[in-house]
Design a protein around this motif. Structure first.
Motif, PDB file in Angstrom:
ATOM      1  N   GLY A   2       0.795  -1.224   0.000  1.00 53.36           N
ATOM      2  CA  GLY A   2       0.000   0.000   0.000  1.00 53.36           C
ATOM      3  C   GLY A   2       0.824   1.269   0.000  1.00 53.36           C
ATOM      4  N   SER A   3       2.095   1.181   0.381  1.00 54.18           N
ATOM      5  CA  SER A   3       2.962   2.355   0.380  1.00 54.18           C
ATOM      6  C   SER A   3       3.259   2.779  -1.058  1.00 54.18           C
ATOM      7  CB  SER A   3       4.273   2.029   1.105  1.00 54.18           C
ATOM      8  OG  SER A   3       5.200   3.081   0.951  1.00 54.18           O
ATOM      9  N   PRO A   4       3.141   4.069  -1.392  1.00 53.61           N
ATOM     10  CA  PRO A   4       3.353   4.500  -2.778  1.00 53.61           C
ATOM     11  C   PRO A   4       4.721   4.124  -3.327  1.00 53.61           C
ATOM     12  CG  PRO A   4       2.317   6.251  -1.524  1.00 53.61           C
ATOM     13  CD  PRO A   4       2.695   5.193  -0.534  1.00 53.61           C
ATOM     14  N   ILE A   6      19.986  -7.782  -2.448  1.00 57.39           N
ATOM     15  CA  ILE A   6      18.701  -7.095  -2.624  1.00 57.39           C
ATOM     16  C   ILE A   6      18.747  -6.291  -3.922  1.00 57.39           C
ATOM     17  CG2 ILE A   6      17.085  -5.399  -1.700  1.00 57.39           C
ATOM     18  CD1 ILE A   6      17.177  -7.761   0.080  1.00 57.39           C
ATOM     19  N   ALA A   7      17.806  -6.559  -4.824  1.00 59.71           N
ATOM     20  CA  ALA A   7      17.681  -5.721  -6.020  1.00 59.71           C
ATOM     21  C   ALA A   7      17.067  -4.394  -5.597  1.00 59.71           C
ATOM     22  CB  ALA A   7      16.812  -6.407  -7.060  1.00 59.71           C
ATOM     23  N   GLU A   8      17.664  -3.308  -6.034  1.00 62.39           N
ATOM     24  CA  GLU A   8      17.184  -1.983  -5.628  1.00 62.39           C
ATOM     25  C   GLU A   8      16.817  -1.149  -6.846  1.00 62.39           C
ATOM     26  OE1 GLU A   8      18.739   0.000  -2.135  1.00 62.39           O
ATOM     27  OE2 GLU A   8      20.458  -1.352  -2.183  1.00 62.39           O
ATOM     28  N   VAL A   9      15.688  -0.491  -6.730  1.00 62.88           N
ATOM     29  CA  VAL A   9      15.254   0.447  -7.760  1.00 62.88           C
ATOM     30  C   VAL A   9      15.647   1.846  -7.300  1.00 62.88           C
ATOM     31  CG1 VAL A   9      13.326   1.336  -9.115  1.00 62.88           C
ATOM     32  CG2 VAL A   9      13.310  -1.047  -8.353  1.00 62.88           C
ATOM     33  N   VAL A  10      16.375   2.552  -8.148  1.00 67.86           N
ATOM     34  CA  VAL A  10      16.843   3.890  -7.804  1.00 67.86           C
ATOM     35  C   VAL A  10      16.167   4.902  -8.719  1.00 67.86           C
ATOM     36  CG1 VAL A  10      18.866   3.590  -9.295  1.00 67.86           C
ATOM     37  CG2 VAL A  10      18.866   5.398  -7.591  1.00 67.86           C
ATOM     38  N   LEU A  11      15.724   6.008  -8.135  1.00 68.75           N
ATOM     39  CA  LEU A  11      15.128   7.097  -8.906  1.00 68.75           C
ATOM     40  C   LEU A  11      16.208   8.102  -9.277  1.00 68.75           C
ATOM     41  CD1 LEU A  11      11.793   7.765  -6.977  1.00 68.75           C
ATOM     42  CD2 LEU A  11      12.195   6.298  -8.964  1.00 68.75           C
ATOM     43  N   LEU A  12      16.124   8.615 -10.515  1.00 71.10           N
ATOM     44  CA  LEU A  12      17.164   9.492 -11.048  1.00 71.10           C
ATOM     45  C   LEU A  12      16.547  10.750 -11.640  1.00 71.10           C
ATOM     46  CD1 LEU A  12      19.015   6.670 -12.998  1.00 71.10           C
ATOM     47  CD2 LEU A  12      19.803   7.673 -10.844  1.00 71.10           C
ATOM     48  N   HIS A  52      22.428  18.358 -16.053  1.00 75.09           N
ATOM     49  CA  HIS A  52      23.665  18.678 -16.768  1.00 75.09           C
ATOM     50  C   HIS A  52      24.253  17.433 -17.447  1.00 75.09           C
ATOM     51  CE1 HIS A  52      23.292  22.457 -14.732  1.00 75.09           C
ATOM     52  NE2 HIS A  52      23.541  21.934 -13.538  1.00 75.09           N
ATOM     53  N   LYS A  53      23.378  16.709 -18.141  1.00 73.42           N
ATOM     54  CA  LYS A  53      23.765  15.519 -18.908  1.00 73.42           C
ATOM     55  C   LYS A  53      24.389  14.434 -18.029  1.00 73.42           C
ATOM     56  CE  LYS A  53      24.285  17.978 -23.283  1.00 73.42           C
ATOM     57  NZ  LYS A  53      25.150  18.261 -24.457  1.00 73.42           N
ATOM     58  N   THR A  54      23.911  14.370 -16.784  1.00 73.76           N
ATOM     59  CA  THR A  54      24.280  13.282 -15.876  1.00 73.76           C
ATOM     60  C   THR A  54      23.007  12.799 -15.189  1.00 73.76           C
ATOM     61  OG1 THR A  54      24.647  14.675 -13.924  1.00 73.76           O
ATOM     62  CG2 THR A  54      26.525  14.340 -15.416  1.00 73.76           C
ATOM     63  N   TRP A  55      23.091  11.602 -14.597  1.00 77.79           N
ATOM     64  CA  TRP A  55      22.028  11.116 -13.734  1.00 77.79           C
ATOM     65  C   TRP A  55      22.366  11.475 -12.294  1.00 77.79           C
ATOM     66  CZ3 TRP A  55      18.050  10.652 -16.361  1.00 77.79           C
ATOM     67  CH2 TRP A  55      17.889   9.819 -17.470  1.00 77.79           C
ATOM     68  N   ARG A  56      21.465  12.182 -11.645  1.00 73.13           N
ATOM     69  CA  ARG A  56      21.643  12.489 -10.229  1.00 73.13           C
ATOM     70  C   ARG A  56      20.704  11.603  -9.422  1.00 73.13           C
ATOM     71  NH1 ARG A  56      19.251  16.036  -6.540  1.00 73.13           N
ATOM     72  NH2 ARG A  56      18.014  17.063  -8.170  1.00 73.13           N
ATOM     73  N   PRO A  57      21.238  10.738  -8.546  1.00 68.94           N
ATOM     74  CA  PRO A  57      20.368   9.877  -7.736  1.00 68.94           C
ATOM     75  C   PRO A  57      19.479  10.705  -6.811  1.00 68.94           C
ATOM     76  CG  PRO A  57      22.650   9.097  -7.702  1.00 68.94           C
ATOM     77  CD  PRO A  57      22.671  10.456  -8.316  1.00 68.94           C
ATOM     78  N   LEU A  58      18.192  10.397  -6.836  1.00 70.57           N
ATOM     79  CA  LEU A  58      17.242  11.086  -5.961  1.00 70.57           C
ATOM     80  C   LEU A  58      16.903  10.256  -4.734  1.00 70.57           C
ATOM     81  CD1 LEU A  58      14.662  12.548  -8.506  1.00 70.57           C
ATOM     82  CD2 LEU A  58      16.404  13.802  -7.234  1.00 70.57           C
ATOM     83  N   ALA A  59      16.766   8.948  -4.912  1.00 65.90           N
ATOM     84  CA  ALA A  59      16.351   8.105  -3.795  1.00 65.90           C
ATOM     85  C   ALA A  59      16.735   6.665  -4.051  1.00 65.90           C
ATOM     86  CB  ALA A  59      14.851   8.215  -3.572  1.00 65.90           C
ATOM     87  N   GLN A  65       8.298  13.412  -2.772  1.00 67.10           N
ATOM     88  CA  GLN A  65       8.870  14.447  -3.636  1.00 67.10           C
ATOM     89  C   GLN A  65       9.888  13.861  -4.601  1.00 67.10           C
ATOM     90  OE1 GLN A  65      10.730  17.409  -1.202  1.00 67.10           O
ATOM     91  NE2 GLN A  65      12.205  15.998  -0.278  1.00 67.10           N
ATOM     92  N   ALA A  66      10.569  12.775  -4.214  1.00 66.15           N
ATOM     93  CA  ALA A  66      11.500  12.126  -5.134  1.00 66.15           C
ATOM     94  C   ALA A  66      10.751  11.459  -6.277  1.00 66.15           C
ATOM     95  CB  ALA A  66      12.354  11.096  -4.383  1.00 66.15           C
ATOM     96  N   ILE A  67       9.597  10.857  -5.969  1.00 64.12           N
ATOM     97  CA  ILE A  67       8.785  10.243  -7.019  1.00 64.12           C
ATOM     98  C   ILE A  67       8.328  11.299  -8.020  1.00 64.12           C
ATOM     99  CG2 ILE A  67       6.610   9.043  -7.470  1.00 64.12           C
ATOM    100  CD1 ILE A  67       6.921   7.653  -4.774  1.00 64.12           C
ATOM    101  N   VAL A  68       7.915  12.448  -7.511  1.00 61.69           N
ATOM    102  CA  VAL A  68       7.419  13.524  -8.377  1.00 61.69           C
ATOM    103  C   VAL A  68       8.529  14.073  -9.263  1.00 61.69           C
ATOM    104  CG1 VAL A  68       6.457  15.856  -8.379  1.00 61.69           C
ATOM    105  CG2 VAL A  68       5.571  14.141  -6.787  1.00 61.69           C
ATOM    106  N   ARG A  69       9.736  14.173  -8.745  1.00 59.75           N
ATOM    107  CA  ARG A  69      10.841  14.813  -9.473  1.00 59.75           C
ATOM    108  C   ARG A  69      11.619  13.850 -10.361  1.00 59.75           C
ATOM    109  NH1 ARG A  69      14.104  16.942  -4.608  1.00 59.75           N
ATOM    110  NH2 ARG A  69      15.634  17.421  -6.241  1.00 59.75           N
TER     111      ARG A  69
END
Length: 368
Positions: A270-272, A313-319, A323-330, A337-341
């Motif tokens: 149930g957690s988003p 543990i397989a981990e899903v990371v949000l990016l 500036h033409k790079t991936w910045r890890p958000l979470a 707010q990380a999901i939104v961004r």
């Protein structure tokens, strides 16, 4: 009954293999164009050339450019008759290859004169310039997009053949916001979505809502954890089978997978953040199998800073692209707010310790 996760979580690849076992692509269906958006195209039709002949691309006078050589406002060229006036989209008259603006021709009684030269092709849309002969309306194995629908409509089609899985979502009370998020993602992915609500969070109420008739995939949202009021997995055991409960996926370790008859079932937390991670890592591969979708496009960029991951543990990371790079958000638990961004996401396998800063990382776009 209190549920307990197994002491060792099921590896993601094993849970996913069980979920996909024996599944084949669905039979194509023909849908009206308004319903085909986002669905996976199949058997894409070959279109005829459009326009079928030269047409006027602007309102004006249809003329032959070779007949107007030397014409200008200083040296008007007299004509023996008034040229034919054409409106946008009308067929060009025989022998005419350009369209002059309205003020380029003066008509005064029987006197007709041209005040400008013509350029072949000016104001004209050539036959086949919009749609070349044997162009396909959509790409086999890829989502039907707005441009595909435009071509189909211009070509006079009213339906397209697509694969469109039917998804039923059962919401367990208290997970409504997450359920609507998942339903929105599913519709954007071209699925036919039906939502149902369990009357309560107890096993019997959830079991009553688990109906796999007339659907290709069944999702539940909420109640898959180990709390005293989490009864979704027990309800699934009552109605069908559970092949894995507790997956080595972060976030999303309380996800469960199983079957109701031949219909695959995924019990989302149930957690988003946990539900979204399970949607990305487990439900999308299931949908892609049923849709016969080709591989999703990945974008490769270097990391702006390192990502550390727990082995096993397989981990899903949000990016986020920056500036033409991936910045890890979470990584791990995700704030809303990380999901939104987030612009993209990447799956770090369970046997991987993460990535160093500057290392290229493949990522899937959140919005294709």
């Amino acid at each position: 009954m209190t549920q307990r996760l197994p002491p060792s979580l099921t590896p993601l690849e094993i849970a996913l293999a069980a979920l996909l076992d024996g599944l084949a692509p669905l039979a194509p269906v023909e849908l009206p164009l308004s319903d085909a958006a986002g669905c996976i195209a199949t058997g894409t039709p070959l279109l005829a050339a459009h326009p079928p002949h030269d047409i006027a691309a602007a309102d004006g006078w249809a003329v032959c450019a070779n007949d107007l050589v030397g014409a200008s406002s200083y040296s008007p060229l007299p004509l023996t008759k008034v040229p034919q006036w054409v409106e946008f989209g009308e067929a060009m008259p025989a022998g005419c290859d350009c369209v002059l603006d309205a003020d380029a021709v003066e008509v005064s009684g029987p006197l007709v004169q041209v005040l400008a030269e013509g350029v072949p092709g000016h104001g004209v849309r050539r036959a086949g310039s919009d749609i070349a002969e044997r162009t396909r309306a959509g790409a086999e194995g890829y989502p039907v997009g707005a441009a595909d629908l435009l071509l189909a409509r211009v070509a006079g089609l009213d339906k397209l053949a697509v694969r469109r899985p039917r998804l039923r979502i059962v919401n367990v009370p208290d997970a409504t916001a997450t359920m609507h998020m998942i339903a929105g993602l599913a519709r954007a992915a071209g699925l036919d979505v039906e939502m149902r609500e369990a009357d309560a969070r107890d096993e019997a109420s959830i079991a009553d809502a688990l109906d796999a008739s007339s659907c290709d995939v069944l999702l539940t949202v909420g109640g898959s954890g180990v709390g005293r009021r989490d009864a979704t997995v027990a309800a699934l055991v009552r109605r069908g089978e559970v092949t894995a409960h507790g997956v080595a996926l972060q976030p999303g370790r309380t996800v469960a997978v199983g079957r109701l008859g031949q219909v695959p079932v995924v019990a989302l937390p149930g957690s988003p953040d946990a539900a979204l991670a399970a949607w990305l890592a487990m439900v999308l591969p299931l949908v892609d199998r049923l849709s016969a979708r080709h591989a999703r496009r990945q974008v490769t960029l270097p990391l702006s800073r390192k990502i550390a991951s727990s082995v096993g543990i397989a981990e899903v990371v949000l990016l986020a692209e920056e500036h033409k790079t991936w910045r890890p958000l979470a990584v791990g638990e995700w704030p809303l707010q990380a999901i939104v961004r987030a612009d993209a996401w990447s799956l770090i396998p369970g046997n991987h310790e993460g990535f160093a800063a500057g290392e290229p990382v493949d990522a899937y776009l959140m919005r294709e």
